[in-house]
Design a protein around this motif. Structure first.
Motif, PDB file in Angstrom:
ATOM      1  N   ARG A 253     -39.210  24.651 -36.463  1.00  0.00           N
ATOM      2  CA  ARG A 253     -39.391  25.652 -35.394  1.00  0.00           C
ATOM      3  C   ARG A 253     -40.225  25.076 -34.267  1.00  0.00           C
ATOM      4  N   MET A 254     -39.535  24.873 -33.141  1.00  0.00           N
ATOM      5  CA  MET A 254     -40.191  24.394 -31.918  1.00  0.00           C
ATOM      6  C   MET A 254     -39.649  25.208 -30.757  1.00  0.00           C
ATOM      7  N   PRO A 255     -40.437  25.352 -29.701  1.00  0.00           N
ATOM      8  CA  PRO A 255     -39.909  26.050 -28.524  1.00  0.00           C
ATOM      9  C   PRO A 255     -38.770  25.249 -27.913  1.00  0.00           C
ATOM     10  N   GLY A 256     -37.818  25.940 -27.312  1.00  0.00           N
ATOM     11  CA  GLY A 256     -36.671  25.247 -26.720  1.00  0.00           C
ATOM     12  C   GLY A 256     -35.662  24.906 -27.801  1.00  0.00           C
ATOM     13  N   VAL A 257     -35.366  23.639 -27.944  1.00  0.00           N
ATOM     14  CA  VAL A 257     -34.394  23.177 -28.930  1.00  0.00           C
ATOM     15  C   VAL A 257     -35.083  23.061 -30.298  1.00  0.00           C
ATOM     16  N   SER A 258     -34.576  23.800 -31.273  1.00  0.00           N
ATOM     17  CA  SER A 258     -35.185  23.795 -32.611  1.00  0.00           C
ATOM     18  C   SER A 258     -34.760  22.551 -33.392  1.00  0.00           C
ATOM     19  N   GLY A 259     -35.445  22.318 -34.493  1.00  0.00           N
ATOM     20  CA  GLY A 259     -35.099  21.199 -35.352  1.00  0.00           C
ATOM     21  C   GLY A 259     -33.676  21.280 -35.879  1.00  0.00           C
ATOM     22  N   LEU A 260     -33.244  22.471 -36.249  1.00  0.00           N
ATOM     23  CA  LEU A 260     -31.875  22.628 -36.753  1.00  0.00           C
ATOM     24  C   LEU A 260     -30.846  22.324 -35.664  1.00  0.00           C
ATOM     25  N   GLU A 261     -31.139  22.703 -34.430  1.00  0.00           N
ATOM     26  CA  GLU A 261     -30.217  22.402 -33.330  1.00  0.00           C
ATOM     27  C   GLU A 261     -30.130  20.893 -33.092  1.00  0.00           C
ATOM     28  N   VAL A 262     -31.246  20.200 -33.238  1.00  0.00           N
ATOM     29  CA  VAL A 262     -31.253  18.740 -33.102  1.00  0.00           C
ATOM     30  C   VAL A 262     -30.340  18.136 -34.162  1.00  0.00           C
ATOM     31  N   VAL A 263     -30.476  18.593 -35.401  1.00  0.00           N
ATOM     32  CA  VAL A 263     -29.661  18.058 -36.494  1.00  0.00           C
ATOM     33  C   VAL A 263     -28.184  18.371 -36.258  1.00  0.00           C
ATOM     34  N   ARG A 264     -27.875  19.580 -35.833  1.00  0.00           N
ATOM     35  CA  ARG A 264     -26.468  19.937 -35.555  1.00  0.00           C
ATOM     36  C   ARG A 264     -25.865  18.988 -34.530  1.00  0.00           C
ATOM     37  N   TYR A 265     -26.602  18.711 -33.484  1.00  0.00           N
ATOM     38  CA  TYR A 265     -26.103  17.808 -32.449  1.00  0.00           C
ATOM     39  C   TYR A 265     -25.933  16.396 -33.003  1.00  0.00           C
ATOM     40  N   MET A 266     -26.930  15.912 -33.735  1.00  0.00           N
ATOM     41  CA  MET A 266     -26.876  14.558 -34.297  1.00  0.00           C
ATOM     42  C   MET A 266     -25.664  14.370 -35.200  1.00  0.00           C
ATOM     43  N   ARG A 267     -25.320  15.363 -35.979  1.00  0.00           N
ATOM     44  CA  ARG A 267     -24.207  15.239 -36.915  1.00  0.00           C
ATOM     45  C   ARG A 267     -22.850  15.205 -36.219  1.00  0.00           C
ATOM     46  N   ARG A 268     -22.791  15.622 -34.960  1.00  0.00           N
ATOM     47  CA  ARG A 268     -21.532  15.572 -34.203  1.00  0.00           C
ATOM     48  C   ARG A 268     -21.340  14.249 -33.474  1.00  0.00           C
ATOM     49  N   VAL A 269     -22.393  13.445 -33.377  1.00  0.00           N
ATOM     50  CA  VAL A 269     -22.325  12.180 -32.642  1.00  0.00           C
ATOM     51  C   VAL A 269     -22.251  11.037 -33.652  1.00  0.00           C
ATOM     52  N   GLU A 270     -21.231  10.193 -33.526  1.00  0.00           N
ATOM     53  CA  GLU A 270     -20.993   9.142 -34.512  1.00  0.00           C
ATOM     54  C   GLU A 270     -22.197   8.222 -34.710  1.00  0.00           C
ATOM     55  N   GLN A 271     -22.849   7.815 -33.634  1.00  0.00           N
ATOM     56  CA  GLN A 271     -23.951   6.859 -33.761  1.00  0.00           C
ATOM     57  C   GLN A 271     -25.191   7.440 -34.415  1.00  0.00           C
ATOM     58  N   THR A 272     -25.296   8.759 -34.509  1.00  0.00           N
ATOM     59  CA  THR A 272     -26.500   9.375 -35.080  1.00  0.00           C
ATOM     60  C   THR A 272     -26.237  10.185 -36.345  1.00  0.00           C
ATOM     61  N   GLN A 273     -24.989  10.322 -36.742  1.00  0.00           N
ATOM     62  CA  GLN A 273     -24.686  11.243 -37.837  1.00  0.00           C
ATOM     63  C   GLN A 273     -25.200  10.787 -39.203  1.00  0.00           C
ATOM     64  N   HIS A 274     -25.525   9.511 -39.364  1.00  0.00           N
ATOM     65  CA  HIS A 274     -25.989   9.040 -40.667  1.00  0.00           C
ATOM     66  C   HIS A 274     -27.495   8.776 -40.718  1.00  0.00           C
ATOM     67  N   ILE A 275     -28.199   9.083 -39.656  1.00  0.00           N
ATOM     68  CA  ILE A 275     -29.650   8.898 -39.659  1.00  0.00           C
ATOM     69  C   ILE A 275     -30.259   9.960 -40.580  1.00  0.00           C
ATOM     70  N   PRO A 276     -31.054   9.534 -41.563  1.00  0.00           N
ATOM     71  CA  PRO A 276     -31.656  10.523 -42.458  1.00  0.00           C
ATOM     72  C   PRO A 276     -32.685  11.389 -41.727  1.00  0.00           C
ATOM     73  N   VAL A 277     -32.697  12.664 -42.068  1.00  0.00           N
ATOM     74  CA  VAL A 277     -33.600  13.630 -41.451  1.00  0.00           C
ATOM     75  C   VAL A 277     -34.379  14.347 -42.543  1.00  0.00           C
ATOM     76  N   VAL A 278     -35.692  14.426 -42.348  1.00  0.00           N
ATOM     77  CA  VAL A 278     -36.551  15.238 -43.199  1.00  0.00           C
ATOM     78  C   VAL A 278     -37.079  16.362 -42.321  1.00  0.00           C
ATOM     79  N   LEU A 279     -36.734  17.590 -42.672  1.00  0.00           N
ATOM     80  CA  LEU A 279     -37.214  18.740 -41.916  1.00  0.00           C
ATOM     81  C   LEU A 279     -38.573  19.163 -42.447  1.00  0.00           C
ATOM     82  N   LEU A 280     -39.448  19.560 -41.529  1.00  0.00           N
ATOM     83  CA  LEU A 280     -40.797  20.008 -41.865  1.00  0.00           C
ATOM     84  C   LEU A 280     -40.938  21.465 -41.456  1.00  0.00           C
TER      85      LEU A 280
END
Length: 182
Positions: free
Chosen positions: A57-84
């Motif tokens: 939970r952050m103002p503006g773009v949330s952590g979940l929105e960041v992950v959603r975007y990353m998973r749609r882009v080939e170069q970033t879809q396999h980067i491991p993410v740990v949510l806090l």
């Protein structure tokens, strides 16, 4: 992925960023920070990120929105993410996060030892995976450069043939042939 890939820590609270950096410093990895989802996405898209620690939970773009975007882009879809998260274990959040392919969901306050263990495993695994991908690309390039070698394509899996020189084993003495001495 070059060996200088960094771990990106994203949180909108400066004190949390400092605590996470302090917890991870003993690992000796390169660390970078971002204070918003937008800033995190920019850094991830520039490359050189091998692991993302991301506040939900952050103002503006949330952590979940960041992950959603990353998973749609080939170069970033396999980067491991740990949510806090500091808001407790929410079943809906967990379901959404793991559905997006998040590696882990960690509750604040964070245990430094546990975090270092998870980060070391995820970051090193990602680096090994990227190194293998790089090696495969190099080998494929070598095969294409050699005009005498044709790409045979995928081969069916075959089982090894048993060695005919090894006699079959017998389970009991009753199975051994007897000779008649009369």
């Amino acid at each position: 992925m070059p060996s200088d890939a960094k771990i990106l820590i994203v949180d909108d609270h400066e004190d949390t960023l400092y605590a996470l950096e302090s917890a991870l410093a003993p690992l000796g990895y390169r660390l970078a920070r971002a204070t918003s989802g937008d800033e995190a996405l920019k850094q991830v898209l520039r490359g050189q990120v091998g692991l993302l620690l991301l506040d939900v939970r952050m103002p503006g773009v949330s952590g979940l929105e960041v992950v959603r975007y990353m998973r749609r882009v080939e170069q970033t879809q396999h980067i491991p993410v740990v949510l806090l998260t500091g808001f407790g274990a929410d079943q809906e959040l967990m379901s959404t996060a793991f559905g997006l392919g998040v590696a882990d969901l960690v509750l604040k306050p964070i245990d430094p030892w546990s975090l270092r263990t998870k980060v070391r495993y995820l970051y090193d695994s990602y680096r090994r995976h990227r190194a293998l991908e790089h090696e495969i690309r190099e080998l494929r390039a070598l095969i294409k450069e050699d005009p005498g070698v044709e790409d045979p394509g995928p081969r069916p899996a075959t089982l090894p043939r048993p060695d005919a020189r090894v006699p079959p084993q017998r389970d009991s003495p009753a199975e051994t042939p007897t000779t008649d001495r009369t």
